[in-house]
Design a protein around this motif. Structure first.
Motif, PDB file in Angstrom:
ATOM      1  N   ARG A 172     -18.812 -21.334  15.041  1.00 30.92           N
ATOM      2  CA  ARG A 172     -18.222 -22.231  14.047  1.00 30.92           C
ATOM      3  C   ARG A 172     -19.061 -22.170  12.789  1.00 30.92           C
ATOM      4  O   ARG A 172     -20.282 -22.005  12.859  1.00 30.92           O
ATOM      5  N   LEU A 173     -18.403 -22.283  11.655  1.00 25.75           N
ATOM      6  CA  LEU A 173     -19.135 -22.188  10.399  1.00 25.75           C
ATOM      7  C   LEU A 173     -20.120 -23.343  10.270  1.00 25.75           C
ATOM      8  O   LEU A 173     -19.765 -24.501  10.489  1.00 25.75           O
ATOM      9  N   ASP A 174     -21.355 -23.017   9.963  1.00 23.15           N
ATOM     10  CA  ASP A 174     -22.381 -24.009   9.671  1.00 23.15           C
ATOM     11  C   ASP A 174     -22.268 -24.339   8.187  1.00 23.15           C
ATOM     12  O   ASP A 174     -22.756 -23.583   7.334  1.00 23.15           O
ATOM     13  N   PHE A 175     -21.609 -25.443   7.875  1.00 23.41           N
ATOM     14  CA  PHE A 175     -21.334 -25.752   6.476  1.00 23.41           C
ATOM     15  C   PHE A 175     -22.597 -26.059   5.694  1.00 23.41           C
ATOM     16  O   PHE A 175     -22.680 -25.745   4.504  1.00 23.41           O
ATOM     17  N   ARG A 197      -8.528 -29.348   8.020  1.00 21.35           N
ATOM     18  CA  ARG A 197      -9.487 -28.933   9.037  1.00 21.35           C
ATOM     19  C   ARG A 197     -10.838 -28.601   8.407  1.00 21.35           C
ATOM     20  O   ARG A 197     -11.893 -28.958   8.931  1.00 21.35           O
ATOM     21  N   VAL A 198     -10.807 -27.910   7.300  1.00 22.06           N
ATOM     22  CA  VAL A 198     -12.056 -27.564   6.613  1.00 22.06           C
ATOM     23  C   VAL A 198     -12.747 -28.824   6.115  1.00 22.06           C
ATOM     24  O   VAL A 198     -13.968 -28.995   6.283  1.00 22.06           O
ATOM     25  N   VAL A 203     -17.142 -32.962   6.145  1.00 19.33           N
ATOM     26  CA  VAL A 203     -17.592 -34.348   6.330  1.00 19.33           C
ATOM     27  C   VAL A 203     -18.496 -34.451   7.552  1.00 19.33           C
ATOM     28  O   VAL A 203     -19.542 -35.114   7.516  1.00 19.33           O
ATOM     29  N   ALA A 204     -18.113 -33.810   8.651  1.00 18.73           N
ATOM     30  CA  ALA A 204     -18.933 -33.859   9.864  1.00 18.73           C
ATOM     31  C   ALA A 204     -20.320 -33.279   9.627  1.00 18.73           C
ATOM     32  O   ALA A 204     -21.298 -33.728  10.237  1.00 18.73           O
ATOM     33  N   ALA A 205     -20.417 -32.272   8.737  1.00 16.28           N
ATOM     34  CA  ALA A 205     -21.714 -31.659   8.436  1.00 16.28           C
ATOM     35  C   ALA A 205     -22.559 -32.508   7.501  1.00 16.28           C
ATOM     36  O   ALA A 205     -23.736 -32.204   7.274  1.00 16.28           O
ATOM     37  N   GLY A 206     -21.977 -33.563   6.936  1.00 18.61           N
ATOM     38  CA  GLY A 206     -22.742 -34.468   6.080  1.00 18.61           C
ATOM     39  C   GLY A 206     -23.048 -33.920   4.704  1.00 18.61           C
ATOM     40  O   GLY A 206     -24.020 -34.358   4.078  1.00 18.61           O
ATOM     41  N   VAL A 207     -22.220 -32.986   4.199  1.00 19.79           N
ATOM     42  CA  VAL A 207     -22.531 -32.359   2.916  1.00 19.79           C
ATOM     43  C   VAL A 207     -21.580 -32.784   1.797  1.00 19.79           C
ATOM     44  O   VAL A 207     -21.696 -32.294   0.675  1.00 19.79           O
ATOM     45  N   LEU A 208     -20.649 -33.702   2.071  1.00 16.53           N
ATOM     46  CA  LEU A 208     -19.713 -34.140   1.032  1.00 16.53           C
ATOM     47  C   LEU A 208     -20.347 -35.210   0.169  1.00 16.53           C
ATOM     48  O   LEU A 208     -20.828 -36.224   0.671  1.00 16.53           O
ATOM     49  N   ASP A 209     -20.338 -34.991  -1.143  1.00 19.57           N
ATOM     50  CA  ASP A 209     -20.882 -35.964  -2.089  1.00 19.57           C
ATOM     51  C   ASP A 209     -19.801 -36.820  -2.740  1.00 19.57           C
ATOM     52  O   ASP A 209     -20.070 -37.961  -3.135  1.00 19.57           O
ATOM     53  N   GLU A 210     -18.599 -36.276  -2.878  1.00 20.64           N
ATOM     54  CA  GLU A 210     -17.570 -36.965  -3.661  1.00 20.64           C
ATOM     55  C   GLU A 210     -16.185 -36.570  -3.148  1.00 20.64           C
ATOM     56  O   GLU A 210     -15.956 -35.417  -2.784  1.00 20.64           O
TER      57      GLU A 210
END
Length: 259
Positions: A172-175, A197-198, A203-210
């Protein structure tokens, strides 16, 4: 209650969305309102949903939008260094290379490539490598493919002939790793256009800022997915409403940022 028209000197350009703040205040200049914050990497997502939460109409997000939403999409692309999108969305929405908006992006992209590259998320690399999204991309904004170590080696080699390939993660892609690789290439202002899905993985990877969310004044019912389509997030991230705008067709344009 009808609001007075904007002063002609304050009108957005023909290439920009005509947005009004929900509360009383100065007219909105979209390029300023949606400018990336200074001083570091920032990953924003842009999505649309109906008033009852559907992320697509007839299997396409574009079926929910209007001209204001399309102009905002163009503006957000012009502001970004890279546009991240899933392979399924590329196929469903008929993506080609990113193209400048009607008024051009010269001021928005001063000192950068004329357009941002697409970064396509694909685990199996089941991609049409002869499609325009690869063959017609600007050489200064070559399409990027984000994939995993378990992708078929032959497909990885074939993709590398048409695009820049970034490998991040096993099956699985490591975002988080993929975002770090994009940053290392100078792509600090990142825009994710999903699909659901992306975005769920981001969001699950915790990298979304906005999150930039357009709310379409439609009621669809049915079985359409939401803007996130994936397992429940164990600790849901809390967002803060940073801005809210509307247009004359009762679409809402919301900006949420992480707390």
């Amino acid at each position: 209650m009808h609001e007075p028209p904007l002063d002609p000197a304050e009108q957005p350009t023909d290439a920009e969305p005509a947005l009004r703040p929900l509360a009383a205040g100065a007219p909105v200049r979209p390029a300023d309102a949606y400018a990336y914050p200074p001083g570091g990497p920032w990953l924003r997502a842009n999505m649309i949903a109906s008033a009852d939460g559907a992320a697509a109409r007839d299997d396409r997000s574009g079926g929910l939008g209007n001209e204001t939403d399309r102009r905002l999409l163009s503006l957000l692309r012009g502001l970004a260094d890279v546009v991240i999108v899933g392979a399924g969305t590329v196929r469903a929405e008929g993506y080609g290379p990113v193209a400048p908006g009607p008024g051009g992006w010269e001021k928005l992209r001063a000192g950068r490539s004329p357009v941002p590259p697409l970064a396509i998320v694909s685990h199996r690399l089941d991609l049409d490598l002869d499609a325009p999204v690869f063959t017609e991309a600007d050489p200064r904004a070559r399409t990027i493919v984000l994939t995993t170590r378990t992708a078929p080696p032959g497909r990885v080699r074939a993709a590398a002939e048409r695009a820049e390939v970034i490998v991040a993660g096993e099956d699985r892609l490591d975002f988080a790793a993929a975002v770090a690789e994009l940053m290392a290439r100078g792509h600090e202002r990142m825009l994710c256009e999903g699909g659901p899905r992306v975005l769920a993985q981001v969001v699950a990877a915790g990298v979304l800022d906005e999150l930039c969310l357009t709310v379409s004044p439609m009621l669809l019912a049915g079985g359409a997915v939401r803007i996130l389509n994936g397992p429940a997030v164990p600790v849901p991230p809390r967002l803060r409403l940073a801005a809210a705008y509307r247009d004359d067709e009762d679409y809402l344009f919301l900006r949420y940022v992480r707390r």
